[in-house]
Structures are given as structure tokens and as C-alpha cells.
Design a protein around this motif. Structure first.
Motif, PDB file in Angstrom:
ATOM      1  N   GLU A  12       0.759  -1.369  -0.001  1.00 42.81           N
ATOM      2  CA  GLU A  12       0.154  -0.002   0.163  1.00 42.81           C
ATOM      3  C   GLU A  12       1.063   1.110  -0.018  1.00 42.81           C
ATOM      4  OE1 GLU A  12      -1.136  -2.399   2.158  1.00 42.81           O
ATOM      5  OE2 GLU A  12      -3.274  -2.951   0.990  1.00 42.81           O
ATOM      6  N   LEU A  30      -3.366   3.936  -1.859  1.00 44.36           N
ATOM      7  CA  LEU A  30      -3.462   3.289  -3.361  1.00 44.36           C
ATOM      8  C   LEU A  30      -2.523   1.758  -3.223  1.00 44.36           C
ATOM      9  CD1 LEU A  30      -4.472   4.198  -6.244  1.00 44.36           C
ATOM     10  CD2 LEU A  30      -1.926   4.307  -6.768  1.00 44.36           C
ATOM     11  N   SER A  32      -1.283  -1.768  -4.576  1.00 41.29           N
ATOM     12  CA  SER A  32      -0.630  -2.410  -5.750  1.00 41.29           C
ATOM     13  C   SER A  32      -1.129  -3.982  -5.827  1.00 41.29           C
ATOM     14  CB  SER A  32       0.803  -2.380  -5.787  1.00 41.29           C
ATOM     15  OG  SER A  32       1.439  -2.880  -4.942  1.00 41.29           O
ATOM     16  N   ALA A  54       3.272   5.805  -7.444  1.00 37.17           N
ATOM     17  CA  ALA A  54       2.310   6.508  -6.683  1.00 37.17           C
ATOM     18  C   ALA A  54       2.604   7.523  -5.493  1.00 37.17           C
ATOM     19  CB  ALA A  54       1.584   5.180  -6.096  1.00 37.17           C
ATOM     20  N   VAL A  58      -0.211  10.590  -4.288  1.00 40.01           N
ATOM     21  CA  VAL A  58      -0.963   9.768  -2.865  1.00 40.01           C
ATOM     22  C   VAL A  58      -0.771  11.025  -1.830  1.00 40.01           C
ATOM     23  CG1 VAL A  58      -0.992   8.312  -0.984  1.00 40.01           C
ATOM     24  CG2 VAL A  58      -1.085   7.369  -3.406  1.00 40.01           C
TER      25      VAL A  58
END
Ligand code: KG4
Ligand code: ZN
Length: 356
Positions: A12, A30, A32, A54, A58
Motif C-alpha cells: 500500500e 493506493l 498495488s 504512486a 498519494v
């Protein structure tokens, strides 16, 4: 006081903003996870690469959702361990850079402590209050913490903030890892905790009497034995011996057989941690008991604890049990409030094997 928490220890990419250690302002996550599903578990290199892509979006999303600019942020807290090395590096290097650019104090946070501090969130901003079911009061000390996740199974006794003692932990697999492996044996999707729980709904939890592992340490756990017992039971069910390849099992087991195995394994795995939590409760008489980590989202864990502990636990929202940035921001607030040492933004290193 507002702290930005950054968390990248596993799959995460997460950032959250928390005010005064109790008020949730944002929690951007977010995962994966979808990229790892085909492999039945987290692939470290894929997770690390996803974090790189990300992390900035994020963090920006978490600031925006919290209606904060960098001016409003008083400190940055980042998970520096335990976790996957390549994954931790992305979060730590990002936090170090942001601390230098924006001239903010930096705090190095322990992931497992973070899971416990998720329980200290009791309020949320108006936009989040409908989305998060939070406890009404913060936990009091002495506090017994059960941390159950994909990487950890630990019982910890807190006398006060940052004054705790590890009572016991797993000697082999973590409980979440065992759920993930059993899911793989049964051909259920990753992550295994929720998918085993789903399959278990239509199964008989007493269909199989998988053994609870015996371990030397009073408060230690073991999950590798029960996981192997599941494999052997599944092989025996289709009339095969231990040499039968596990990847061919899902195609040979019926849905009813899978459900019974899932329900029986779930009962035993959860009972294992609940037995020792109840034992520790009796020995140490804590004022509060908290649970944290992905498996803390398990309805079966919550049900068994409610049934067997003489005190009521106010559970936090399942979204705050799995890895997230808000838990690190909460812990960060307490690190600031208790005058804990700041990290050097030029030097902070990761500690993949950090313990409690
Ligand atoms: O805390 P977490 O997100 O990551 C680690 O620090 O490991 O925990 C992930 C673990 C996985 O093993 C997953 O199967 C388990 O938590 N998990 C659950 C549930 N949601 C996630 N286990 C049981 N019930 C759930 N609802
Ligand atoms: Zn975790």
C-alpha cells in the motif's frame, strides 16, 4: 498540530493527515494488490516500483483531502521499518526530501506501533465522519495490544506511550500470511484473510479439527503447522498423499469442501490468538485491549474476542486496520507530543527487520 504520515512498507502506498493524534483529516491509500494477485502474494520488486509511481500523487491527494497546504503541516512521520527494504526506501527517501524542502521536523515511525495507534483516532473531519466508524474514547493504559497482520503476530503490553514490553510473537508464519497460504491451497484469491472469511460463511467450522500448534513461549504463536495440516487434509480428501502438488488441489476440491476447510482453519487460527489474548488479559489486567493489523478487520476475530474477553473493545474501522498513512500520522503526533527524538533528514535509514 497536524502531522502527515507516510507508509510504504508493503503493497500500500499511503499517506494521511491527523490532527492532535485523534482527529482523522485524510487517509489516501493506493494498493498495488491487483498487480500481485497473479502471484498469490506480494512481489517486492513490483510493490517498490508501484510506490515510486504512486507516492507523490498519494501525498498530494492526502494534503488536498485534508484541506492542508505544506504551511499547515507541523511534522512528517514515515514508516522506516519493519517491512520490505525496497518499499520502505521509497517512503523514507520521499519523507526525507519533503522534510528538507519544506523545512519540517521528521519522525521515524515503527509500522507495528502504527497499527496500534490507529485505535487512538476518535474523530474525523466532516467529510470523513460518515465513512469511518471510530471508537468513542481513546484507549487507556495499561493497554494490551494484539497485532495481527500479513507480517506480524504479536502480543504487546503498554504501560504508557512508548513504554511497552513484547509478550510474545509468532515463531514462524504471521497469521495473515497463513490465511494467504491457505487461500492459495484452496484456490481463493489474494489477500487470503477476506477470501477465506467469505468462503467460511457457507462452511462448517467444526468439520475439521486442525491442531493448534504448541509453542514453548507462553505468549508465542505458530501458524506453519495448521497451514500444513490444511494441505494434508485437502490432499487426503481427494485420496492423494503428501506428494500431490498443491497447485492442482483447487481444481479437485468441491466448493463445499473448500468452505468447510476455510471455516475450520479460520476458527483455529483466530482461536490461537484469542486464547493467548485472553490469557494475557487475565495475567496483566489491562484497562484496555486493542487490536491492529490487517487481520484485525476479521469479523471472526472481533466475534471471538467479544465473546471471551470480560471487557468490551471498541474496534476501529476496518479501513484503518490494513496498512494506511493515518495510523503513522497518529503515531507521529504522539512522537511529537511526547518529545521523542527527531530523525535526521540527511541520514534516516530503513530498518526492514525493526522489532517492537
Ligand atoms: O496490516 P496489513 O495490511 O499488512 C501487513 O502489515 O502485513 O495486513 C495484511 C494481511 C493479509 O495477510 C490479509 O490476508 C489480512 O491482513 N486481512 C484480513 C482481512 N483483511 C486483510 N484477514 C482477515 N480478515 C480480513 N477482513
Ligand atoms: Zn501492516
Amino acid at each position: 498540530m497536524k502531522v502527515l504520515g507516510i507508509e510504504t512498507s508493503c503493497d500500500e502506498t499511503a499517506a494521511g493527515v491527523v490532527e492532535d493524534g485523534r482527529r482523522l483529516l485524510s487517509n489516501a491509500v493506493l494498493s498495488s494488490m491487483d498487480l500481485h494477485k497473479a502471484y498469490g502474494g506480494v512481489v517486492p520488486e513490483i510493490a517498490a516500483r508501484s510506490h515510486i509511481e504512486a507516492i507523490n500523487p498519494v501525498i498530494n491527494q492526502s494534503l488536498e483531502a485534508a484541506q492542508c497546504t505544506w504551511e499547515d503541516i507541523d511534522a512528517i512521520a514515515v514508516t522506516y521499518g519493519a517491512g520490505l527494504g525496497g518499499c520502505l526506501l521509497v517512503g523514507v527517501l520521499t519523507a526525507r526530501t519533503l522534510a528538507l524542502i519544506h523545512n519540517k521536523p521528521l519522525y521515524a515511525s515503527n509500522h507495528v506501533e502504527g497499527h496500534v495507534y490507529a485505535n487512538f483516532l476518535t474523530e474525523a473531519s466532516p467529510t470523513l465522519s460518515a465513512l469511518y466508524a471510530l471508537p468513542s474514547t481513546i484507549p487507556s493504559f495499561p493497554m494490551l495490544g494484539l497485532i495481527v497482520s500479513g507480517g506480524h503476530s504479536q502480543l504487546v503490553l503498554w504501560k504508557d506511550h512508548f513504554d511497552y514490553r513484547l509478550l510474545g510473537q509468532t515463531v514462524d508464519d504471521a497469521i495473515g500470511e497463513a490465511f494467504d497460504k491457505v487461500a492459495k491451497i484452496l484456490g481463493l484469491p489474494y489477500p487470503g484473510g477476506p477470501s477465506v472469511a467469505q468462503a467460511a460463511k457457507s462452511g462448517n467450522p467444526l468439520a475439521y479439527d486442525f491442531p493448534k500448534a504448541k509453542v514453548a513461549g507462553k505468549y508465542d504463536f505458530s501458524f506453519s503447522g495448521p497451514k500444513t495440516a490444511v494441505l494434508r487434509a485437502a490432499q487426503a480428501l481427494i485420496g492423494q498423499d503428501h506428494s500431490f502438488p498443491s497447485h492442482q488441489l483447487p481444481g479437485r476440491l468441491s466448493e463445499a469442501q473448500k468452505a468447510d476447510i476455510a471455516a475450520s482453519f479460520q476458527r483455529i487460527a483466530i482461536e490461537t490468538v484469542v486464547d493467548k489474548t485472553v490469557m494475557a488479559y487475565r495475567e496483566f489486567g489491562p484497562v484496555s485491549v486493542v487490536i491492529g493489523g490487517g487481520v484485525a478487520a476479521s469479523p471472526e476475530l472481533r466475534r471471538q474476542l467479544a465473546e471471551r474477553l470480560p471487557i468490551q473493545i471498541e474496534y476501529t474501522d476496518p479501513k484503518l486496520c490494513t496498512d494506511n498513512g493515518a495510523m503513522i500520522a497518529t503515531l507521529g503526533c504522539y512522537q511529537v507530543m511526547h518529545g521523542r527524538a527527531q530523525a535526521n533528514p540527511m541520514e534516516l535509514d530503513i530498518q526492514p527487520n525493526l522489532s517492537m
